[in-house]
Design a protein around this motif. Structure first.
Motif, short mmCIF file in Angstrom:
data_model
loop_
_atom_site.label_atom_id
_atom_site.label_comp_id
_atom_site.label_asym_id
_atom_site.label_seq_id
_atom_site.Cartn_x
_atom_site.Cartn_y
_atom_site.Cartn_z
N THR A 168 -1.39 3.96 3.48
CA THR A 168 0.01 3.91 3.06
C THR A 168 0.17 4.29 1.60
N ASP A 169 -0.78 3.87 0.76
CA ASP A 169 -0.73 4.25 -0.66
C ASP A 169 -0.85 5.77 -0.82
N LEU A 170 -1.75 6.37 -0.08
CA LEU A 170 -1.93 7.82 -0.18
C LEU A 170 -0.71 8.57 0.35
N GLU A 171 -0.13 8.09 1.44
CA GLU A 171 1.07 8.74 1.96
C GLU A 171 2.24 8.61 0.99
N GLY A 172 2.34 7.46 0.31
CA GLY A 172 3.38 7.32 -0.71
C GLY A 172 3.17 8.26 -1.87
N PHE A 173 1.91 8.47 -2.26
CA PHE A 173 1.62 9.41 -3.35
C PHE A 173 1.96 10.84 -2.93
N LEU A 174 1.59 11.21 -1.71
CA LEU A 174 1.89 12.55 -1.25
C LEU A 174 3.39 12.75 -1.03
N GLY A 175 4.09 11.67 -0.72
CA GLY A 175 5.53 11.79 -0.53
C GLY A 175 6.26 12.12 -1.81
N HIS A 176 5.69 11.72 -2.96
CA HIS A 176 6.31 12.04 -4.25
C HIS A 176 5.81 13.37 -4.82
N SER A 177 4.93 14.06 -4.10
CA SER A 177 4.36 15.31 -4.59
C SER A 177 5.27 16.47 -4.21
N PRO A 178 5.26 17.53 -5.00
CA PRO A 178 6.03 18.72 -4.62
C PRO A 178 5.52 19.30 -3.31
N SER A 179 6.42 19.88 -2.54
CA SER A 179 6.05 20.40 -1.23
C SER A 179 5.04 21.55 -1.33
N GLY A 180 5.09 22.29 -2.42
CA GLY A 180 4.15 23.40 -2.56
C GLY A 180 2.73 22.95 -2.81
N ASN A 181 2.53 21.74 -3.36
CA ASN A 181 1.19 21.23 -3.66
C ASN A 181 0.69 20.25 -2.62
N LEU A 182 1.41 20.07 -1.52
CA LEU A 182 1.03 19.06 -0.54
C LEU A 182 -0.30 19.40 0.12
#
Length: 391
Positions: free
Chosen positions: A160-174
Motif C-alpha cells: 500500500t505504501d508503494l502504491e501510494g508513492f506511485l500514485g503521486h508520481s507523474p504518469s510518464g515516470n510510472l
C-alpha cells in the motif's frame, strides 16, 4: 627553479616542454611554480602524491599537472565527469532519512560493482545517468515514507505504501519508477534485509510511448539551409548536421577526434556504432571547415570540437557547450537527434535502425507512431464485441 630543487625529478624537463607547448609563457610559469611548490614541501613525493596534495584553487595549473602525469603514465587517470557524478550520487544518499540510508547505500555499491563487472566483461555498463536516476527514485520514496508515516526500516514498507508513492508520481515516470522499486526490493530480499517483498504485487505496464517534441519538415529545411551556409560557425554546422542527419548523441559529438575521420572513404567513426558512418557531402564539408577552424587554434587537443577552455588540454568540450552552440538556431542537439530517430524508426524497422545506430531495439520501439493504448481500447464501447441480431 630546477637549481633550487634537490633532487631534480627526471620528468622536470618533460614537464617544461609540455607546459610551453600548450600554454602562453605566463601560464607555463604558473604551472612550473605550482609543481615547484609541491616539490619543495616534499621532494620525495611521487607524482600521484603531488596530485593528491594539489590545492583545488590551483585551477589551470592543477589540471595541467594531472594531464601531464596521466599522459606519461606517472599517475592514475582521473576523470572529472566521474568525480562529479560520484558527488551527485553522494548528495542523493545524504538526503535519504537515517533509518533507510544504509540499505540504499548498499544498493548503490552493488550497482557500481555490477557496472565494473560489465565493463570488464565487454558488456554495456550502466551509465551515470541511470545510477543517479535510481538513487533519486529511492530518495523520493524514502522521503515519502518518512513523511506519510513513521518508517524506521524497509521491512515496515507495505504494498500500500508503494502504491501510494506511485500514485503521486507523474504518469510518464510510472513505468520507470515501478521497475526501480521492483529491482531494489528484490535485491533487499536477497540480502535478507526484508522477509517479504512488497513490490511483488506491482505490475509493470507497457513501456510508455515517445511523447517528446520533433521538428517538422519546414523547420528542418530552415535549419538545413542555415547549416549549409559557410557564414555560420563551423561548430554549429557540424553539431547540427550530425545530430539532424545522422542522429549523433552528445557523447558521440564530444568524443569525436581527428583520427575518427577517414578522408579516403569519407566516413566517421562514432562511438558505440558497429561500423563507420558514411557522411553526405554537406556534413563532410562542415567537418572539413571544423578541422580548419581547429588548425587555426594551434592546439594539441585531439578532439574535433575544441573550445577556448579545452584548447590547452586534452579533454573534450563540456556537454553544455553543444547546447549553447545551437541556441542561436533555436534548437538543441537532443531535439534534432530524436527527430531523426523517430523518422528512421517510422520509415524503417526498429531492429534495422537499432543495428545502424548501435542501440537496443527494445528502446526504439517507443518511437513508433500509431501506438494503440490498450486501456482506451478496452473502454471504447462496441470495439471487440460482436452484436447479435434477432432472426
Amino acid at each position: 627553479m630546477s637549481g633550487r630543487l634537490d633532487p631534480v625529478p627526471a620528468w622536470w624537463d618533460d614537464l617544461t616542454a609540455f607546459a610551453a607547448a600548450r600554454h602562453h609563457p605566463g601560464g607555463a610559469i604558473v604551472i612550473l611554480r605550482e609543481a615547484g611548490r609541491l616539490l619543495a614541501a616534499d621532494p620525495a613525493a611521487s607524482p600521484q602524491q603531488l596530485l593528491d596534495r594539489c590545492a583545488p584553487a590551483s585551477g589551470t595549473a592543477g589540471r595541467a599537472l594531472r594531464r601531464f602525469f596521466t599522459s606519461r603514465g606517472l599517475a592514475l587517470p582521473g576523470d572529472d565527469e566521474q568525480r562529479r557524478a560520484a558527488a551527485r550520487r553522494h548528495r542523493y544518499l545524504d538526503a535519504v532519512p537515517a533509518g533507510l540510508a544504509a540499505a540504499v547505500g548498499g544498493f548503490n555499491r552493488c550497482q557500481l560493482q555490477e557496472r565494473e563487472r560489465a565493463r570488464r566483461g565487454g558488456r554495456r555498463p550502466l551509465s551515470d545517468t541511470t545510477l543517479e536516476t535510481r538513487l533519486r527514485i529511492l530518495r523520493d520514496l524514502a522521503i515519502h515514507l518518512a513523511s506519510a508515516r513513521l518508517v524506521t526500516g524497509w521491512s515496515q514498507v507495505t504494498t500500500t505504501d508503494l502504491e501510494g508513492f506511485l500514485g503521486h508520481s507523474p504518469s510518464g515516470n510510472l513505468h520507470q519508477r515501478t521497475y526501480v522499486l521492483r529491482g531494489f526490493f528484490s535485491w533487499a530480499k536477497r540480502r535478507k534485509l526484508i522477509l517479504i517483498d512488497p513490490a511483488t504485487a506491482l505490475r509493470l505496464g507497457s513501456q510508455p510511448a515517445f511523447n517528446g517534441n520533433v521538428l517538422d519538415a519546414t523547420v528542418q529545411r530552415a535549419l538545413f539551409r542555415r547549416w549549409t551556409d559557410h557564414a555560420t560557425h563551423p561548430h554549429e554546422r557540424l553539431i547540427g548536421l550530425l545530430a539532424l542527419l545522422h542522429a549523433a548523441s552528445n557523447a558521440q559529438l564530444r568524443g569525436l577526434t581527428i583520427s575518427d575521420a577517414d578522408a579516403a572513404q569519407r566516413t566517421l567513426n562514432l562511438a558505440g556504432r558497429p561500423f563507420p558512418t558514411p557522411l553526405d557531402p554537406v556534413s563532410w564539408a562542415a567537418l572539413e571547415d571544423c578541422l580548419r577552424h581547429r588548425a587555426g587554434l594551434r592546439t594539441l587537443n585531439p578532439h574535433v570540437i575544441v573550445t577556448s577552455s579545452t584548447r590547452t588540454g586534452d579533454s573534450p568540450a563540456h556537454q553544455s557547450y553543444l547546447t549553447r552552440v545551437l541556441r542561436s538556431a533555436g534548437t538543441t542537439p537532443a531535439l534534432c537527434r530524436q527527430t531523426r530517430i523517430a523518422q528512421l524508426v517510422t520509415d524503417l524497422d526498429p531492429k534495422l535502425a537499432a543495428t545502424a545506430l548501435g542501440m537496443r531495439d527494445s528502446g526504439l520501439v517507443r518511437y513508433l507512431a500509431g501506438n494503440v493504448d490498450s486501456d482506451c481500447l478496452e473502454r471504447t464501447p462496441g470495439i471487440g464485441r460482436q452484436r447479435t441480431r434477432a432472426p
